[in-house]
Design a protein around this motif. Structure first.
Motif, PDB file in Angstrom:
ATOM      1  N   UNK A 125       0.838  -1.202   0.000  1.00 31.08           N
ATOM      2  CA  UNK A 125       0.000   0.000   0.000  1.00 31.08           C
ATOM      3  C   UNK A 125       0.877   1.258   0.000  1.00 31.08           C
ATOM      4  N   UNK A 126       0.753   2.112  -1.018  1.00 31.36           N
ATOM      5  CA  UNK A 126       1.568   3.318  -1.066  1.00 31.36           C
ATOM      6  C   UNK A 126       1.007   4.485  -0.244  1.00 31.36           C
ATOM      7  N   UNK A 127      -0.138   4.323   0.397  1.00 39.17           N
ATOM      8  CA  UNK A 127      -0.777   5.443   1.099  1.00 39.17           C
ATOM      9  C   UNK A 127       0.116   6.139   2.114  1.00 39.17           C
ATOM     10  N   UNK A 128       0.824   5.415   3.008  1.00 40.20           N
ATOM     11  CA  UNK A 128       1.699   6.115   3.947  1.00 40.20           C
ATOM     12  C   UNK A 128       2.815   6.895   3.245  1.00 40.20           C
ATOM     13  N   UNK A 129       3.356   6.326   2.184  1.00 39.52           N
ATOM     14  CA  UNK A 129       4.405   7.010   1.424  1.00 39.52           C
ATOM     15  C   UNK A 129       3.836   8.232   0.700  1.00 39.52           C
ATOM     16  N   UNK A 130       2.660   8.102   0.139  1.00 35.48           N
ATOM     17  CA  UNK A 130       2.003   9.229  -0.535  1.00 35.48           C
ATOM     18  C   UNK A 130       1.790  10.377   0.453  1.00 35.48           C
ATOM     19  N   UNK A 131       1.312  10.063   1.632  1.00 33.46           N
ATOM     20  CA  UNK A 131       1.101  11.118   2.638  1.00 33.46           C
ATOM     21  C   UNK A 131       2.424  11.814   2.977  1.00 33.46           C
ATOM     22  N   UNK A 132       3.485  11.050   3.120  1.00 33.00           N
ATOM     23  CA  UNK A 132       4.789  11.639   3.458  1.00 33.00           C
ATOM     24  C   UNK A 132       5.300  12.534   2.326  1.00 33.00           C
ATOM     25  N   UNK A 133       5.173  12.085   1.082  1.00 31.33           N
ATOM     26  CA  UNK A 133       5.638  12.890  -0.049  1.00 31.33           C
ATOM     27  C   UNK A 133       4.750  14.115  -0.263  1.00 31.33           C
TER      28      UNK A 133
END
Length: 191
Positions: free
Chosen positions: A58-66
Motif C-alpha cells: 500500500x503506497x498510502x503512507x508514502x504518498x502522505x509523506x511525499x
C-alpha cells in the motif's frame, strides 16, 4: 527457457510470495514510508503514486509523506489497454472511477500532470534495477514515454522479500532508480 516464459514462471511464484509477505508483514507500508530518506531523492514538484491492487504494498503512507513536502500528487490512468498511462491530479477527497483496465483512477475532469518521481508497484526486483510487473507493460511503456521528455526518478515500492537474484530482462523493460521496502531504501545500479 525464453525471457518471456521465465518471466511468466517468475510472476506466478512471486504473486504467491507477495501474498504471503502481505499477510506476514501488515505494517510494512508504514515502516517503508518512515525509512525513505527524502534528502536522497532528486527534486520533484509532481509525484505519482498508485492504487494498490491485491497484495501490492500500500503506497498510502508514502504518498502522505511525499505530499507533506508540498509536491502535487498524480495517479496513473489507463486510457486504453495498450497505451502508456496518463497521470491526473488527485486529492484524497475526490472520488476515483475505473479507468480503461478497471483500476480506480482520477476522472477525466482532473488536470493532467507529468511526474518527476514515479512510485511503481512490482512483483519482483533485483539489485541492477530490474523490475517485474504484472505483464501488461503499462509501466514500461509509460516510463519510456516519460523518460523521452525529461528526467524521471523511478522508485519501486515492495516487500524486501520480493528481491530476486535477477529479473529476466527484455529490451523494452524500464529499470528502477531505487527501491523502498520495509527494511530500507536502496539506490540501484542501473545499466
Amino acid at each position: 527457457m525464453s525471457d518471456i516464459s521465465s518471466k511468466n514462471d517468475l510472476r506466478g511464484r512471486m504473486r504467491a510470495l507477495r501474498k504471503a509477505l502481505a499477510i506476514a508483514a501488515p505494517s510494512a507500508a508504514e515502516r517503508a514510508a518512515a525509512l525513505l530518506p527524502l534528502e536522497r531523492l532528486p527534486a520533484f514538484a509532481v509525484f505519482s503514486g498508485y492504487h494498490a491492487l491485491g497484495s501490492e504494498l500500500d503506497p498510502s503512507p508514502l504518498i502522505r509523506r511525499l505530499a507533506a513536502t508540498g509536491a502535487m500528487l498524480a495517479l496513473p490512468v489507463a486510457l486504453s489497454p495498450d497505451a502508456p498511462l496518463a497521470f491526473r491530479a488527485w486529492d484524497s477527497r475526490d472520488a476515483l472511477a475505473p479507468d480503461a483496465v478497471g483500476v480506480p483512477a482520477p476522472p477525466p475532469s482532473a488536470p493532467g500532470l507529468h511526474p518527476d518521481l514515479v512510485i511503481t508497484p512490482l512483483l519482483a526486483f533485483d539489485r541492477a534495477g530490474g523490475r517485474l510487473g504484472q505483464g501488461g507493460g503499462h509501466f514500461d511503456r509509460t516510463l519510456e514515454a516519460l523518460r523521452a521528455t525529461k528526467p524521471v526518478f523511478v522508485l519501486g515500492l515492495a516487500y524486501a522479500g520480493q528481491e530476486v537474484e535477477q529479473v529476466p530482462a527484455e529490451p523494452h523493460d524500464q529499470r528502477l532508480d531505487a527501491i523502498l521496502t520495509e527494511t530500507g531504501y536502496r539506490e540501484l545500479k542501473t545499466t
